[in-house]
Motif scaffolding. Structure first.
Motif, PDB file in Angstrom:
ATOM      1  N   CYS A  45       0.833  -1.204   0.000  1.00 45.60           N
ATOM      2  CA  CYS A  45       0.000   0.000   0.000  1.00 45.60           C
ATOM      3  C   CYS A  45       0.869   1.256   0.000  1.00 45.60           C
ATOM      4  CB  CYS A  45      -0.916  -0.009   1.223  1.00 45.60           C
ATOM      5  SG  CYS A  45      -2.100   1.346   1.255  1.00 45.60           S
ATOM      6  N   LEU A  46       1.917   1.249   0.801  1.00 40.85           N
ATOM      7  CA  LEU A  46       2.804   2.407   0.866  1.00 40.85           C
ATOM      8  C   LEU A  46       3.505   2.623  -0.473  1.00 40.85           C
ATOM      9  CD1 LEU A  46       4.009   4.635   2.588  1.00 40.85           C
ATOM     10  CD2 LEU A  46       5.718   3.000   3.412  1.00 40.85           C
ATOM     11  N   ALA A  47       3.916   1.536  -1.123  1.00 36.39           N
ATOM     12  CA  ALA A  47       4.573   1.658  -2.426  1.00 36.39           C
ATOM     13  C   ALA A  47       3.628   2.269  -3.463  1.00 36.39           C
ATOM     14  CB  ALA A  47       5.059   0.284  -2.891  1.00 36.39           C
ATOM     15  N   GLY A  48       2.376   1.825  -3.484  1.00 37.71           N
ATOM     16  CA  GLY A  48       1.415   2.384  -4.432  1.00 37.71           C
ATOM     17  C   GLY A  48       1.132   3.851  -4.166  1.00 37.71           C
ATOM     18  N   ALA A  49       1.019   4.231  -2.885  1.00 38.41           N
ATOM     19  CA  ALA A  49       0.760   5.627  -2.541  1.00 38.41           C
ATOM     20  C   ALA A  49       1.920   6.527  -2.941  1.00 38.41           C
ATOM     21  CB  ALA A  49       0.479   5.742  -1.046  1.00 38.41           C
ATOM     22  N   LEU A  50       3.143   6.061  -2.721  1.00 38.39           N
ATOM     23  CA  LEU A  50       4.311   6.852  -3.108  1.00 38.39           C
ATOM     24  C   LEU A  50       4.397   7.000  -4.625  1.00 38.39           C
ATOM     25  CD1 LEU A  50       6.959   5.446  -0.584  1.00 38.39           C
ATOM     26  CD2 LEU A  50       5.921   7.728  -0.581  1.00 38.39           C
ATOM     27  N   GLY A  51       3.973   5.953  -5.353  1.00 39.13           N
ATOM     28  CA  GLY A  51       3.941   6.058  -6.817  1.00 39.13           C
ATOM     29  C   GLY A  51       2.949   7.120  -7.284  1.00 39.13           C
ATOM     30  N   LEU A  52       1.786   7.192  -6.645  1.00 38.89           N
ATOM     31  CA  LEU A  52       0.819   8.237  -6.993  1.00 38.89           C
ATOM     32  C   LEU A  52       1.351   9.621  -6.645  1.00 38.89           C
ATOM     33  CD1 LEU A  52      -2.564   6.607  -5.889  1.00 38.89           C
ATOM     34  CD2 LEU A  52      -1.964   7.349  -8.196  1.00 38.89           C
ATOM     35  N   ALA A  53       2.087   9.723  -5.537  1.00 40.67           N
ATOM     36  CA  ALA A  53       2.686  11.012  -5.178  1.00 40.67           C
ATOM     37  C   ALA A  53       3.678  11.465  -6.239  1.00 40.67           C
ATOM     38  CB  ALA A  53       3.368  10.904  -3.811  1.00 40.67           C
ATOM     39  N   LEU A  54       4.445  10.520  -6.772  1.00 46.86           N
ATOM     40  CA  LEU A  54       5.395  10.856  -7.830  1.00 46.86           C
ATOM     41  C   LEU A  54       4.658  11.337  -9.077  1.00 46.86           C
ATOM     42  CD1 LEU A  54       8.294  10.919  -8.898  1.00 46.86           C
ATOM     43  CD2 LEU A  54       8.033   8.505  -9.537  1.00 46.86           C
ATOM     44  N   LEU A  55       3.560  10.666  -9.436  1.00 40.18           N
ATOM     45  CA  LEU A  55       2.764  11.111 -10.581  1.00 40.18           C
ATOM     46  C   LEU A  55       2.189  12.509 -10.349  1.00 40.18           C
ATOM     47  CD1 LEU A  55       0.588   8.116 -11.863  1.00 40.18           C
ATOM     48  CD2 LEU A  55       2.420   9.308 -13.060  1.00 40.18           C
ATOM     49  N   ALA A  56       1.768  12.789  -9.112  1.00 42.16           N
ATOM     50  CA  ALA A  56       1.217  14.107  -8.810  1.00 42.16           C
ATOM     51  C   ALA A  56       2.261  15.198  -8.968  1.00 42.16           C
ATOM     52  CB  ALA A  56       0.651  14.122  -7.394  1.00 42.16           C
ATOM     53  N   VAL A  57       3.502  14.882  -8.634  1.00 36.48           N
ATOM     54  CA  VAL A  57       4.584  15.860  -8.794  1.00 36.48           C
ATOM     55  C   VAL A  57       4.872  16.096 -10.276  1.00 36.48           C
ATOM     56  CG1 VAL A  57       7.055  16.272  -8.418  1.00 36.48           C
ATOM     57  CG2 VAL A  57       5.634  15.388  -6.556  1.00 36.48           C
ATOM     58  N   LEU A  58       4.843  15.029 -11.064  1.00 37.37           N
ATOM     59  CA  LEU A  58       5.242  15.128 -12.470  1.00 37.37           C
ATOM     60  C   LEU A  58       4.131  15.681 -13.362  1.00 37.37           C
ATOM     61  CD1 LEU A  58       7.187  11.736 -12.849  1.00 37.37           C
ATOM     62  CD2 LEU A  58       8.136  14.039 -12.536  1.00 37.37           C
ATOM     63  N   CYS A  59       2.877  15.293 -13.099  1.00 40.50           N
ATOM     64  CA  CYS A  59       1.780  15.690 -14.001  1.00 40.50           C
ATOM     65  C   CYS A  59       0.472  15.739 -13.231  1.00 40.50           C
ATOM     66  CB  CYS A  59       1.686  14.726 -15.188  1.00 40.50           C
ATOM     67  SG  CYS A  59       1.793  12.967 -14.763  1.00 40.50           S
ATOM     68  N   ASP A  60       0.352  16.688 -12.333  1.00 39.48           N
ATOM     69  CA  ASP A  60      -0.771  16.734 -11.400  1.00 39.48           C
ATOM     70  C   ASP A  60      -2.117  16.909 -12.090  1.00 39.48           C
ATOM     71  OD1 ASP A  60      -2.013  16.798  -8.882  1.00 39.48           O
ATOM     72  OD2 ASP A  60      -1.975  18.986  -8.862  1.00 39.48           O
ATOM     73  N   HIS A  61      -2.233  17.851 -13.036  1.00 38.95           N
ATOM     74  CA  HIS A  61      -3.522  18.165 -13.640  1.00 38.95           C
ATOM     75  C   HIS A  61      -3.829  17.348 -14.895  1.00 38.95           C
ATOM     76  CE1 HIS A  61      -4.349  21.503 -10.923  1.00 38.95           C
ATOM     77  NE2 HIS A  61      -3.097  21.876 -11.071  1.00 38.95           N
ATOM     78  N   HIS A  62      -2.832  16.640 -15.434  1.00 38.52           N
ATOM     79  CA  HIS A  62      -3.060  15.818 -16.631  1.00 38.52           C
ATOM     80  C   HIS A  62      -2.360  14.465 -16.474  1.00 38.52           C
ATOM     81  CE1 HIS A  62      -4.773  19.290 -18.654  1.00 38.52           C
ATOM     82  NE2 HIS A  62      -3.739  20.000 -18.238  1.00 38.52           N
ATOM     83  N   PRO A  63      -2.699  13.694 -15.453  1.00 40.14           N
ATOM     84  CA  PRO A  63      -2.022  12.406 -15.238  1.00 40.14           C
ATOM     85  C   PRO A  63      -2.497  11.365 -16.240  1.00 40.14           C
ATOM     86  CG  PRO A  63      -3.766  12.675 -13.648  1.00 40.14           C
ATOM     87  CD  PRO A  63      -3.702  13.965 -14.419  1.00 40.14           C
ATOM     88  N   PRO A  64      -1.625  10.433 -16.614  1.00 39.11           N
ATOM     89  CA  PRO A  64      -2.042   9.357 -17.526  1.00 39.11           C
ATOM     90  C   PRO A  64      -2.993   8.389 -16.819  1.00 39.11           C
ATOM     91  CG  PRO A  64       0.207   9.000 -16.771  1.00 39.11           C
ATOM     92  CD  PRO A  64      -0.196  10.345 -16.253  1.00 39.11           C
ATOM     93  N   VAL A  65      -3.997   7.927 -17.554  1.00 38.13           N
ATOM     94  CA  VAL A  65      -5.060   7.120 -16.959  1.00 38.13           C
ATOM     95  C   VAL A  65      -4.539   5.785 -16.432  1.00 38.13           C
ATOM     96  CG1 VAL A  65      -7.231   5.927 -17.418  1.00 38.13           C
ATOM     97  CG2 VAL A  65      -6.832   8.199 -18.380  1.00 38.13           C
ATOM     98  N   ILE A  66      -3.794   5.045 -17.262  1.00 38.46           N
ATOM     99  CA  ILE A  66      -3.390   3.682 -16.903  1.00 38.46           C
ATOM    100  C   ILE A  66      -2.505   3.649 -15.660  1.00 38.46           C
ATOM    101  CG2 ILE A  66      -2.233   1.586 -17.682  1.00 38.46           C
ATOM    102  CD1 ILE A  66      -4.960   2.136 -18.969  1.00 38.46           C
ATOM    103  N   PRO A  67      -1.449   4.490 -15.554  1.00 37.36           N
ATOM    104  CA  PRO A  67      -0.652   4.461 -14.319  1.00 37.36           C
ATOM    105  C   PRO A  67      -1.459   4.804 -13.069  1.00 37.36           C
ATOM    106  CG  PRO A  67       0.578   5.523 -16.068  1.00 37.36           C
ATOM    107  CD  PRO A  67      -0.815   5.336 -16.587  1.00 37.36           C
ATOM    108  N   VAL A  68      -2.372   5.775 -13.167  1.00 34.96           N
ATOM    109  CA  VAL A  68      -3.193   6.120 -12.003  1.00 34.96           C
ATOM    110  C   VAL A  68      -4.045   4.920 -11.588  1.00 34.96           C
ATOM    111  CG1 VAL A  68      -5.101   7.550 -11.178  1.00 34.96           C
ATOM    112  CG2 VAL A  68      -3.238   8.590 -12.474  1.00 34.96           C
ATOM    113  N   MET A  69      -4.686   4.284 -12.552  1.00 32.54           N
ATOM    114  CA  MET A  69      -5.515   3.119 -12.249  1.00 32.54           C
ATOM    115  C   MET A  69      -4.675   1.975 -11.682  1.00 32.54           C
ATOM    116  SD  MET A  69      -8.170   3.109 -15.490  1.00 32.54           S
ATOM    117  CE  MET A  69      -8.864   1.553 -14.987  1.00 32.54           C
ATOM    118  N   GLY A  70      -3.482   1.764 -12.236  1.00 36.42           N
ATOM    119  CA  GLY A  70      -2.627   0.680 -11.762  1.00 36.42           C
ATOM    120  C   GLY A  70      -2.162   0.892 -10.331  1.00 36.42           C
ATOM    121  N   LEU A  71      -1.766   2.118  -9.995  1.00 39.47           N
ATOM    122  CA  LEU A  71      -1.293   2.403  -8.640  1.00 39.47           C
ATOM    123  C   LEU A  71      -2.445   2.366  -7.636  1.00 39.47           C
ATOM    124  CD1 LEU A  71       1.251   5.204  -9.545  1.00 39.47           C
ATOM    125  CD2 LEU A  71       1.798   2.945  -8.601  1.00 39.47           C
TER     126      LEU A  71
END
Length: 414
Positions: free
Chosen positions: A307-333
């Motif tokens: 769970c912690l690994a998935g949450a940290l992955g979403l945090a990384l996505l939020a830093v890189l592309c907060d308002h336009h995140p890719p669908v598949i990585p968000v769903m996967g995490l």
């Protein structure tokens, strides 16, 4: 064809907890209790795709309907705190029937509500009633089984109730294409009525009068204090509670993130939700198969780490592309975060309840109160943070919940 007697349907009630793994848990009782426990996730998940429609119909600000989810969790926290002592005093059957009846009547109020305030009030009342079906079946498991056997039984209950969160959002999204959001609440009325009939017709009482506790306020307070003084209970209950914080953060943020930010339709959001629920159910069944071999503690470590690994992955996505995140990585995490909780809830509940065989109802109620109080906080925070579509509120809160859950598991006595 007549029903078998209670004596035929259940093992005799032992005077002390049965040895782990020796209690036989009937399949029919697993199905019935799983269906009753599913009242909670069914009522939580069915109307999630309808948040935007409710906002339009009741003329609410964007994100404001999330407060009805917080209202639901507040009601669950209140109801669970009372349902445990009631079931320890009056047995399991009568409080369960009364609570399910209240849930059904309050759901009628939800279906006919004309304002966000009225909807929130009826959601609180429905949750207070529905909490009976979330507390008491877990206590009934503890009446019959303990330790790894109880964890296995709870995992099997999760499989039964897991069909509901897989189907409910997809059903809600599909029905919105043909009807109103109010129709979703009429479905909860039907579910409550069927649950009430099934419990009245089939459910035995697993707690004999000789084991029932008093209901005097000071006795209840003393019982709660005694349970809260147990470090094993507190740490494992907090682990389950912060797991609930993670789950309810995902539930509250789902419509905003998946429908508004990622652009999914209500139907597609329901499908995505169902995929995540399938991951959670798969994890609970893997847990049931592995718990005797690996033990509760190792599986708790596995669940919190994933769970912690998935949450940290979403945090990384939020830093890189907060308002336009890719669908598949968000769903996967999200799949990793939610699926990993299948290794947390059953084991944390079993570890917390083992030391309290004669107070299982009260201990289960305290666990539920902690979990849903944190769920109410999660819903309120998401409502406050979701004024504009973005990924960072979801990522930040998932990280906070996962860190706290991991710390609670690490602090538990071995």
């Amino acid at each position: 064809m007549s029903l078998p007697s209670t004596r035929d349907r259940l093992p005799s009630q032992p005077a002390s907890p049965p040895p782990p793994g020796t209690a036989r848990f009937p399949l029919w009782l697993t199905l019935l209790l799983g269906g009753l426990i599913a009242v909670g996730p069914f009522s939580t998940d069915l109307y999630l795709p309808a948040f935007p429609a409710i906002e339009r119909d009741l003329h609410c600000a964007p994100g404001s309907v999330q407060i009805t989810l917080s209202a639901w969790f507040v009601g669950l926290a209140i109801g669970q705190l009372s349902q445990g002592p009631l079931s320890d005093r009056f047995g399991r059957r009568a409080p369960l029937l009364a609570g399910t009846a209240l849930y059904t009547l309050a759901s009628i109020g939800c279906a006919t509500a004309s304002s966000l305030t009225a909807l929130s009030i009826f959601r609180v009342l429905a949750a207070i009633g529905g909490s009976a079906s979330m507390v008491i079946p877990r206590a009934m498991v503890r009446d019959i089984a303990s330790g790894p056997a109880a964890a296995r039984a709870m995992s099997r209950l999760t499989l039964v109730m897991g069909v509901v969160p897989i189907a409910a959002p997809a059903l809600g999204g599909a029905l919105l294409a043909f009807g109103s959001w109010r129709d979703l609440f009429w479905i909860t009325v039907l579910y409550g009525a069927l649950s009430l009939f099934a419990a009245w017709r089939l459910l035995p009482d697993t707690m004999p009068p000789s084991m029932r506790a008093g209901l005097a306020p000071m006795d209840m307070l003393e019982r709660f204090v005694r349970i809260l003084a147990d470090r094993a209970f507190v740490t494992n209950a907090l682990a389950g509670g912060f797991g609930g914080f993670v789950m309810f953060t995902y539930l509250a943020a789902g419509p905003m993130v998946f429908e508004t930010l990622l652009g999914l339709s209500p139907r597609d959001y329901g499908i995505a939700f169902g995929l995540n629920a399938m991951g959670y159910i798969a994890a609970t069944q893997a847990n049931a198969a592995l718990v005797h071999r690996l033990g509760l503690r190792r599986l708790l470590y596995l669940g919190t780490s994933l769970c912690l690994a998935g949450a940290l992955g979403l945090a990384l996505l939020a830093v890189l592309c907060d308002h336009h995140p890719p669908v598949i990585p968000v769903m996967g995490l999200c799949f990793v975060c939610i699926g990993s909780l299948g290794f947390v809830f059953s084991n944390a509940a079993a570890a917390a309840l083992v030391p309290h065989p004669h107070q299982a109802g009260s201990a289960s109620a305290l666990m539920g109160t902690i979990q849903y109080a944190l769920g109410a906080v999660a819903g309120a925070l998401m409502s406050a943070l979701s004024l504009h579509p973005a990924l960072w509120p979801l990522a930040a809160m998932l990280c906070a919940g996962a860190f706290a859950m991991t710390a609670s598991v690490r602090a538990a006595p071995v």
